[in-house]
Write a protein that holds these residues in place. Structure first.
Motif, mmCIF file in Angstrom:
data_model
loop_
_atom_site.group_PDB
_atom_site.id
_atom_site.type_symbol
_atom_site.label_atom_id
_atom_site.label_comp_id
_atom_site.label_asym_id
_atom_site.label_seq_id
_atom_site.Cartn_x
_atom_site.Cartn_y
_atom_site.Cartn_z
ATOM 1 N N ARG A 4 -16.124 78.694 46.709
ATOM 2 C CA ARG A 4 -16.027 78.757 48.172
ATOM 3 C C ARG A 4 -16.532 80.107 48.664
ATOM 4 N NH1 ARG A 4 -10.787 76.729 47.720
ATOM 5 N NH2 ARG A 4 -10.568 74.606 48.505
ATOM 6 N N PHE B 47 -15.821 69.963 60.520
ATOM 7 C CA PHE B 47 -16.369 70.011 59.163
ATOM 8 C C PHE B 47 -17.433 68.944 58.977
ATOM 9 C CE2 PHE B 47 -14.471 66.391 56.762
ATOM 10 C CZ PHE B 47 -13.622 65.893 57.738
ATOM 11 N N VAL C 26 -20.967 67.973 45.820
ATOM 12 C CA VAL C 26 -20.521 67.754 47.192
ATOM 13 C C VAL C 26 -20.495 69.114 47.879
ATOM 14 C CG1 VAL C 26 -18.648 66.990 48.693
ATOM 15 C CG2 VAL C 26 -19.022 65.847 46.496
ATOM 16 N N LYS D 223 -19.373 71.050 51.389
ATOM 17 C CA LYS D 223 -18.602 70.880 52.619
ATOM 18 C C LYS D 223 -18.719 72.158 53.438
ATOM 19 C CE LYS D 223 -13.901 69.590 54.146
ATOM 20 N NZ LYS D 223 -12.580 69.107 53.702
ATOM 21 N N ILE E 167 -17.047 74.032 56.744
ATOM 22 C CA ILE E 167 -15.965 74.045 57.733
ATOM 23 C C ILE E 167 -16.248 75.188 58.702
ATOM 24 C CG2 ILE E 167 -13.480 74.369 58.131
ATOM 25 C CD1 ILE E 167 -12.990 73.414 55.267
ATOM 26 N N ILE F 41 -16.933 78.436 56.469
ATOM 27 C CA ILE F 41 -16.587 78.248 55.063
ATOM 28 C C ILE F 41 -17.560 77.238 54.477
ATOM 29 C CG2 ILE F 41 -14.822 77.327 53.472
ATOM 30 C CD1 ILE F 41 -13.663 78.633 56.800
ATOM 31 N N GLN G 136 -18.141 75.148 50.756
ATOM 32 C CA GLN G 136 -17.529 74.947 49.449
ATOM 33 C C GLN G 136 -18.281 73.896 48.644
ATOM 34 O OE1 GLN G 136 -13.481 73.950 50.721
ATOM 35 N NE2 GLN G 136 -13.797 71.838 50.127
ATOM 36 N N MET H 79 -7.367 78.066 50.809
ATOM 37 C CA MET H 79 -8.125 77.098 51.612
ATOM 38 C C MET H 79 -7.965 75.676 51.072
ATOM 39 S SD MET H 79 -11.556 78.972 52.922
ATOM 40 C CE MET H 79 -11.890 80.497 52.045
ATOM 41 N N PHE I 242 -4.863 73.717 56.364
ATOM 42 C CA PHE I 242 -6.198 74.226 56.694
ATOM 43 C C PHE I 242 -7.236 73.104 56.684
ATOM 44 C CE2 PHE I 242 -10.295 76.048 55.280
ATOM 45 C CZ PHE I 242 -10.556 76.849 56.381
ATOM 46 N N ARG J 17 -9.574 67.721 47.007
ATOM 47 C CA ARG J 17 -10.489 67.141 47.996
ATOM 48 C C ARG J 17 -9.995 65.751 48.343
ATOM 49 N NH1 ARG J 17 -14.990 65.261 49.522
ATOM 50 N NH2 ARG J 17 -14.899 63.645 47.944
#
Lengths: 286, 286
Positions: free
Chosen positions: A5, A29, A79, A81, A83, A104, A106, B17, B22, B91
């Protein structure tokens, strides 16, 4: 599991508890699929992220700064992601001017969707947890996802892949983690998301693919009974792609010819609309 | 500003996180007023916290462990906030069994509500952001508060103290940060919160105070026009207590005799129903 992250470009797994995403779910997100070092449908994902930020009045980071972050994750098959939170404040709902958002990114492993699911289809139930009626948030992929959490808690049977959520008027809105596509009378449609639900990028992609192949498409309100009478149903999100439903509350669906057409078209678009992030990582190294 | 935070009993201003608060707003909170080292209406706050955790299927920490945390903050005159999150996961919406919740307690300065507000009343507007229709979450003080954030962003005029939120059918649900009490035909009432809104402890306290003083009370659905025709309106939450509305969208309200009765009764209950936390801090020291 999450492999890495970044918070505002720096490796970090923790966030201030003053962050409004933690306090209020005040952020948005997007989840993306990265294959061979390229983000599928990046331009669409970023466009939706920008729209969602605008809907909430959050300043969206530039595409270039997000791509720089993402390239630092060195994703191959993963994957991704993103945010974006409104930022950090002391107490209370009101937002000071000039608040800096937190961004963020990740990286996690791609979930395994066995080929068998695409061949045989998946079993779907209907959740008793409703999709909330909230026009101010409809369509936005925001961080207030408690209703999805509650809906997902309704079943433990591993044979059930997804649950449909209906609004208070009994119209089908979406799956807990997916959008829904319905084929009926040779028209491909998806529920209107004007009062509830999340507008997913992959659903938009499939719509475009369908149009390119001469299929008629529309957004409409569907009751559960109506979609049970349809010719085919699919679930879709950025990770699963297009997954046929074989069983909706005991109503069985045969594999439909449109499956081949749509999944072929999706495959083409996945190749066409991707952004090679490994090159960017190479550039930042050099 | 926040003066101190504990995460699971330890001083900490950051959270993983991976915490579901969050990621999804997956948790609940309560805000309490502490005066002279005692938490007002502690038993009621804890009872609501337990109910809210139960509504979401979160394991609520015991009252004793929360009181131990709170006592470590050494509050005298302060705002205390408890946040309970479902815990940390990798996740996706699904929740593993045996997930350990995170508990956060935080201490902030009491906001200054000038005596003048209680004497002259406050000005209130109506928000265009609706209170969402979501029976699974109605009444629960959960962390999905985006609609309150959006509603609060609708005005910048510092003379406007609060905004009312209506549901899709035009019924008044609550203020952005408060519950609403209405006096009409000598009946004190508050909106039903069966599909929307947050059930506040202070609103319940005022109801009890009213009953003790022989006033009839009820929960009912109010349209905006109906409450504009009422005899008096108050806003209430744990920090502001009972605040009269003097102006609702241009409709002026005179100070009502019930104000004295209810605020007197509230004062008595505040004295009666408090939990002296300083003693506990002394105990843990010894």
């Amino acid at each position: 599991m999450i492999k890495m992250r970044l918070l505002n470009g720096q490796p970090q797994n923790r966030i201030s508890m003053a962050d409004r995403a933690f306090q209020f779910g005040d952020g948005v997100f997007r989840t993306m699929r990265c294959t061979g070092g390229a983000i599928e449908f990046w331009a669409r994902h970023y466009s939706h992220l920008e729209q969602d930020c605008a809907a909430l009045g959050i300043v969206c980071p530039s595409a270039s700064i997000l791509l720089e972050d993402l390239s630092r994750l060195r994703p191959v098959d993963a994957v991704l992601k993103i945010i974006i939170t409104r930022g950090e404040t002391a107490r209370g709902y009101s937002v000071p001017d000039q608040l800096l958002p937190n961004r963020i990114v990740q990286l996690a492993a791609l979930p395994a969707y066995p080929e068998q699911l695409y061949q045989q289809g998946v079993k779907v139930r209907v959740c008793s947890t409703q999709a909330s009626w909230q026009p101010a948030l409809a369509g936005v992929k925001h961080l207030n996802r408690l209703e999805n959490v509650l809906a997902r808690r309704e079943w433990h049977d591993p044979d059930i892949f997804e649950g449909l959520m209906l609004d208070r008027d009994g119209f089908v809105i979406e799956g807990v983690m997916s959008n829904v596509l319905v084929l009926s009378d040779n028209i491909l449609s998806t529920p209107k998301l004007e009062q509830s639900g999340v507008s997913g990028v992959m659903c938009e992609v499939i719509f475009d693919a369908a149009v390119q192949h001469g299929l008629q498409v529309e957004k409409r309100a569907w009751t559960l009974d109506e979609i049970k009478q349809s010719d085919a149903i699919w679930l879709t999100n950025s990770l699963m792609g297009l997954l046929p439903v074989s069983d909706l509350c005991g109503r069985h669906f045969q594999s439909h010819a449109a499956q081949l057409l749509l999944s072929g078209a999706l495959k083409q678009l996945r190749q066409k609309e991707k952004f090679a992030i490994v090159d960017l990582a190479g550039m930042t190294k050099g």
